[in-house]
Each structure stands twice: as structure tokens, then as C-alpha cells.
Scaffold this active site. Structure first.
Site, PDB file in Angstrom:
ATOM      1  N   ASP A  13       0.816  -1.225   0.000  1.00 53.57           N
ATOM      2  CA  ASP A  13       0.000   0.000   0.000  1.00 53.57           C
ATOM      3  C   ASP A  13       0.845   1.269   0.000  1.00 53.57           C
ATOM      4  O   ASP A  13       0.441   2.290   0.549  1.00 53.57           O
ATOM      5  CB  ASP A  13      -0.954   0.035   1.220  1.00 53.57           C
ATOM      6  N   LYS A  16       2.150   2.371  -4.972  1.00 56.93           N
ATOM      7  CA  LYS A  16       2.834   1.894  -6.196  1.00 56.93           C
ATOM      8  C   LYS A  16       1.990   2.172  -7.426  1.00 56.93           C
ATOM      9  O   LYS A  16       2.516   2.407  -8.500  1.00 56.93           O
ATOM     10  CB  LYS A  16       3.095   0.382  -6.106  1.00 56.93           C
ATOM     11  N   GLY A  40      -4.787  -4.603  -4.801  1.00 55.35           N
ATOM     12  CA  GLY A  40      -5.869  -3.808  -5.388  1.00 55.35           C
ATOM     13  C   GLY A  40      -5.422  -2.392  -5.594  1.00 55.35           C
ATOM     14  O   GLY A  40      -4.680  -1.855  -4.786  1.00 55.35           O
ATOM     15  N   HIS A  41      -5.815  -1.801  -6.702  1.00 55.57           N
ATOM     16  CA  HIS A  41      -5.603  -0.369  -6.833  1.00 55.57           C
ATOM     17  C   HIS A  41      -6.853   0.268  -7.404  1.00 55.57           C
ATOM     18  O   HIS A  41      -7.578  -0.316  -8.189  1.00 55.57           O
ATOM     19  CB  HIS A  41      -4.339  -0.016  -7.623  1.00 55.57           C
ATOM     20  N   GLN A 223       1.872  -5.933  -3.163  1.00 51.01           N
ATOM     21  CA  GLN A 223       2.274  -6.001  -1.744  1.00 51.01           C
ATOM     22  C   GLN A 223       3.639  -5.310  -1.540  1.00 51.01           C
ATOM     23  O   GLN A 223       3.939  -4.394  -2.283  1.00 51.01           O
ATOM     24  CB  GLN A 223       2.294  -7.457  -1.237  1.00 51.01           C
TER      25      GLN A 223
HETATM   26  P1  IMP Z   1      -2.825 -12.809   2.099  1.00 45.93           P
HETATM   27  O1  IMP Z   1      -1.936 -12.283   1.035  1.00 45.93           O
HETATM   28  O2  IMP Z   1      -4.281 -12.570   1.819  1.00 45.93           O
HETATM   29  O3  IMP Z   1      -2.548 -14.236   2.421  1.00 45.93           O
HETATM   30  O4  IMP Z   1      -2.529 -11.999   3.451  1.00 45.93           O
HETATM   31  C1  IMP Z   1      -1.296 -12.125   4.144  1.00 45.93           C
HETATM   32  C2  IMP Z   1      -0.863 -10.776   4.729  1.00 45.93           C
HETATM   33  O5  IMP Z   1      -0.542  -9.889   3.681  1.00 45.93           O
HETATM   34  C3  IMP Z   1      -1.941 -10.061   5.545  1.00 45.93           C
HETATM   35  O6  IMP Z   1      -1.313  -9.352   6.599  1.00 45.93           O
HETATM   36  C4  IMP Z   1      -2.548  -9.084   4.565  1.00 45.93           C
HETATM   37  O7  IMP Z   1      -3.146  -7.977   5.200  1.00 45.93           O
HETATM   38  C5  IMP Z   1      -1.314  -8.691   3.794  1.00 45.93           C
HETATM   39  N1  IMP Z   1      -1.613  -8.231   2.421  1.00 45.93           N
HETATM   40  C6  IMP Z   1      -1.943  -8.979   1.360  1.00 45.93           C
HETATM   41  N2  IMP Z   1      -2.123  -8.224   0.262  1.00 45.93           N
HETATM   42  C7  IMP Z   1      -1.872  -6.961   0.641  1.00 45.93           C
HETATM   43  C8  IMP Z   1      -1.853  -5.710  -0.063  1.00 45.93           C
HETATM   44  O8  IMP Z   1      -2.095  -5.618  -1.269  1.00 45.93           O
HETATM   45  N3  IMP Z   1      -1.529  -4.622   0.687  1.00 45.93           N
HETATM   46  C9  IMP Z   1      -1.208  -4.688   2.010  1.00 45.93           C
HETATM   47  N4  IMP Z   1      -1.218  -5.830   2.701  1.00 45.93           N
HETATM   48  C10 IMP Z   1      -1.542  -6.956   2.023  1.00 45.93           C
END
Ligand code: IMP
Length: 447
Positions: A13, A16, A40-41, A223
């Protein structure tokens, strides 16, 4: 010709989307290399706001090719909803390509992700619940469904009958949940296959062909570094490799094809989900950063945890990604503050620590050591050059560059494209400064 990777230098977040949008203008091809619909954006087209989870925002440029690479995991239902939204807005998706070796997120992945989180209690990760971990787990276990399997009607029937029966045993026995109907799932996914077939390619070959033709390729990480499966704050991480190295593995290219790596970091820090966060601010300032920075997740709407800029993880991101330069986003969010802190090192069990500790247990005991800066207390949202910035903001940025040991190429001061200051050419400008022979750092901001 330049092939550039853009990565998140914190916990995701970082903004990017805006930076890749800026750079997409000079890119011929934009490639997403890892993650799935957890990312997501938000984009605004013709006054309408909508969210993309898988399709790179480069799709808005009619001549830019967008590739969803083999390191991603694709939820076809969500991807098709994105295609439909773009169609409705009259945006062509003819330039979209999907890797045939990307893995497919299935309904059982989503159900197991959510059920497992529910059972973890205090050990929960705070996942997005989109089935990301279980899809990558199947990939490693070699029971995953790839896009090319989805395209093979008879093969898919056979493979899914076995897999769904196996997953049903887990759903029923481990989680006490109702089983899935294999035939219903198979028919649903065969429908998705027909809709997606036209986009499926050998993505590695396509990208390599672009490289050979000297096209500009932009690799877009989702991420951030601290969420990396191998190098992040394990186990509070995602299940893929957002770091720059992930771009090679997640596309099928060798490292010699990459020219430049750009890191994106906020002027402060945020994190969603569980896990240690040394510079987290619980009180009034944390709330102010959250409100002013609109810190709510694009995918889940969850409130992001907010804190001061952390130079220790910043330096770690420089090392792990081999960053050449930085884009600092959301500087304007700090405009009202009286005083701004930057974490320069940690104190762990009474000792000073300059480097990110690889153990999450140790990391959770880290206390930040701060350096304080006076706030500038004027709006920076209309600043368009280095000279327009208040002196205190200039000092803050200079210090971040020194702390991170990389030049700052871009400063962002708001969501719109023009709220940006380009300090150095992010693609061809100065790179990460090595130390002089006597160990002193080379100059970083040539402003
Ligand atoms: P997962 O990717 O859904 O398995 O989540 C694992 C961890 O990554 C969690 O702490 C989520 O909140 C974090 N996470 C996953 N995708 C994002 C993103 O796009 N932005 C910020 N945190 C993310």
C-alpha cells in the site's frame, strides 16, 4: 531501452499504483509477477472510480501491453468481473495477456483460507481471505490447477474430480464445513475458461521477445518487501515474493535482463493485518495519519495501522531489492504535524540494533530509536518543484535519502498525476550511491 522493476519498500500500500501509472506512460509492456486478488488499486476513468485487483493499470494506455505473469495466482471470477468493468467503460482489453503457467484460485482455496484464519486464534495472520495462501500451497504441493489446465476441458474434468473430493474431505473433516459439488465447480470453471481463452499465452516467451526488440518493460510488484514469503516478517507475510528477485522467477526471465529497480515508500509507514510493527502509533497522530492518508484497504476496506517512517526496514528494502532509487509518496499527509519522527535504529533487549532482525519474535521486541524533525505546517499539495517545498520538508527528504542510502527520484504529494515532483530521472538518473573508499557516503540528492 530500460526494463524496470517497481516494488513496495514497506508492508504494501505504498502508492505503487500512482508511480507505475506515471512510469507506464513510457513503458511498452507492463507485467505483474506475483500475488493475486489480495492486491488492489483504485483507478478513476471518465469520472468513475473502480478497483482493479489483477489487471495492471497500464491497461488504460491503449498501446501498452499488460501481462499477468506466471508467478501470479488468478481468481478467474474476479478477473472476468474486471474485464467486464473495463468493457463497460469502453476500455479495450485486446492488449491483455495471461500466462498459461499462472495458478488458478479455486473456491476451496477461498473457503480454506477463511476457515484456517478462523481456527488460528491468537496466531492468525490477518489474511485478505481471498484464498492466496492455499493457492500457493497447492502450487508447492504440486496439486495446483494452472491456467493451461483450465484450458484443457477433459483434463480439467479429471483433475478437478480428484482434487475436489480431496478438498471436500478437508472441508468436512477438518473444518466441519459442507462439501463442494464437483460437477457444479467444473461447469463454472469451464465457463470461465472459454471467456479467458483468448488472452492465454506463453508469457515468458512474449516478454523475452519484447526484450529482444528493445521494448520498455515495467515489472509491477504487488504487496511489499516486508510481506515477502522468504524475506518478510514471517509468518505475517503473504505467500509470494514481492521483492525484486520475484520479478525474474515470476516471469521466467534471467536477472541480466533487468536494468533498474525502483522502490516506493510512504513518508510514514502503514501495515494491514497482524504482526509486529515497531513504529506503530496508537494515539491521536496515528488516527490523523489514517484519516488524512485515507488509510483503508482497497481489497478488504480494513483500516490500516499507521506509524512513523522506519529507516531500518527502509535500509533492509534497499538491500533485499537492490534498489537504485526511491519514490516517496504521501508527503502531504505529514503537512499538519508539529514534529515528525523517523526510526533510525531499534533497541532490542537493551542493545542498539541497526539491522532488521530476521526473527519475528526478536522483531516484536524492537523498540524504535527516533530522530525528530520539526514539521513544516503548511500545505505541500501544490508544490511542483524542490524549490516549492518548505525547508523542513526538504531536510526531511534529504535525511530519508541519507538513511536509506539511495537517491529520491520522485516525491508524491497527492493522488493526482500532477501532484508529483520529479527530482531525478527515475529510469536514467543517479543510482544507489556506493560508499567512498574512506567509508563516507556519496552525495545522494543532487538538488
Ligand atoms: P494474504 O496475502 O491474503 O494471504 O494476506 C497475508 C498478509 O498480507 C496479511 O497481513 C494481509 O493484510 C497482507 N496483504 C496482502 N495483500 C496486501 C496488499 O495488497 N496490501 C497490504 N497488505 C496486504
Amino acid at each position: 531501452m530500460a526494463n524496470v522493476i517497481v516494488i513496495g519498500a514497506q508492508w504494501g500500500d505504498e502508492g505503487k499504483g500512482k508511480i507505475t501509472d506515471l512510469l507506464s506512460r513510457s513503458a511498452d509492456v507492463v507485467v505483474r509477477y506475483q500475488g493475486g486478488v489480495n492486491a488492489g488499486h483504485t483507478i478513476v476513468v471518465k469520472g468513475q472510480t473502480f478497483k482493479l485487483h489483477l489487471i495492471p493499470s497500464g491497461i488504460l494506455y491503449p498501446d501498452t501491453e499488460c501481462i499477468i505473469g506466471s508467478g501470479t495466482v488468478i481468481d478467474p471470477k474476479v478477473l472476468i468481473a474486471e474485464l467486464d468493468q473495463l468493457d463497460q467503460l469502453g476500455i479495450s482489453t485486446d492488449n491483455l495477456y495471461i500466462s498459461e503457467t499462472a495458478h488458478v484460485t479455486m473456491p476451496y482455496h477461498r473457503i480454506i483460507d477463511q476457515a484456517a484464519e478462523g481456527q488460528r486464534g491468537d496466531r492468525k495472520i490477518g489474511t485478505t481471505g481471498r484464498g492466496i495462501g492455499p493457492t500457493y500451497a497447492d502450487k508447492s504441493e504440486r496439486t495446483g490447477i494452472r491456467i493451461l489446465d483450465l484450458m484443457d476441458t477433459e483434463g480439467l474434468r479429471e483433475q478437478l474430480e480428484w482434487t475436489i473430493n480431496y478438498k471436500n474431505a478437508i472441508l468436512e473433516k477438518l473444518y466441519n464445513l459442507p462439501p463442494l459439488n464437483p460437477q457444479e465447480v467444473i461447469e463454472e470453471y469451464l465457463g470461465y475458461a472459454e471467456r479467458l481463452r483468448q488472452y492465454v499465452v506463453d508469457a515468458s516467451l512474449k516478454i523475452y521477445d519484447g526484450i529482444q526488440r528493445r521494448r520498455n518493460i515495467l515489472f509491477e510488484g504487488a504487496q511489499g518487501t516486508l510481506l515477502d514469503l522468504d524475506h518478510g516478517t514471517y509468518p505475517f507475510v503473504t505467500s509470494s515474493n514481492p521483492v525484486a528477485g520475484g520479478a525474474c522467477v515470476g516471469t521466467g526471465l534471467g536477472p541480466t535482463t533487468i536494468d533498474r529497480v525502483i522502490g516506493v515508500a510512504k513518508a510514514y509507514t502503514t501495515r494491514v493485518g497482524e504482526g509486529p510493527f515497531p513504529t506503530e502509533l496508537d494515539g491521536e497522530i496515528g488516527e490523523l495519519l489514517c484519516a488524512k492518508g485515507a488509510e483503508f484497504g482497497t481489497t478488504t476496506g480494513r483500516k490500516r495501522r499507521c506509524g512513523w517512517f522506519d529507516g531500518v526496514i527502509g535500509r533492509y528494502a534497499v538491500r533485499i531489492n537492490g534498489l537504485d532509487c526511491l519514490a516517496i509518496t504521501k508527503l502531504d499527509v505529514l503537512d499538519e504535524l508539529e514534529e515528525i519522527n523517523v526510526c533510525v535504529a531499534y533497541e532490542i533487549d537493551g542493545e542498539r540494533c541497526e539491522h532488521f532482525p530476521t526473527s519475528s519474535r526478536r522483531f516484536s521486541r524492537c523498540r524504535p530509536i527516533y530522530k525528530s524533525f520539526p514539521g513544516w505546517k503548511v500545505s505541500t499539495t501544490n508544490c511542483r518543484s524542490w524549490q516549492d517545498l518548505p525547508k523542513q520538508a526538504q531536510d526531511y527528504l534529504k535525511y530519508l535519502a541519507e538513511l536509506m542510502t539511495v537517491p529520491i527520484a520522485i516525491v508524491s504529494l497527492g493522488a493526482s498525476r500532477d501532484q508529483t515532483i520529479i527530482l531525478e530521472d527515475p529510469i536514467h538518473g543517479p543510482k544507489r550511491a556506493l560508499l567512498h573508499a574512506d567509508g563516507t557516503p556519496a552525495s545522494l540528492l543532487s538538488v
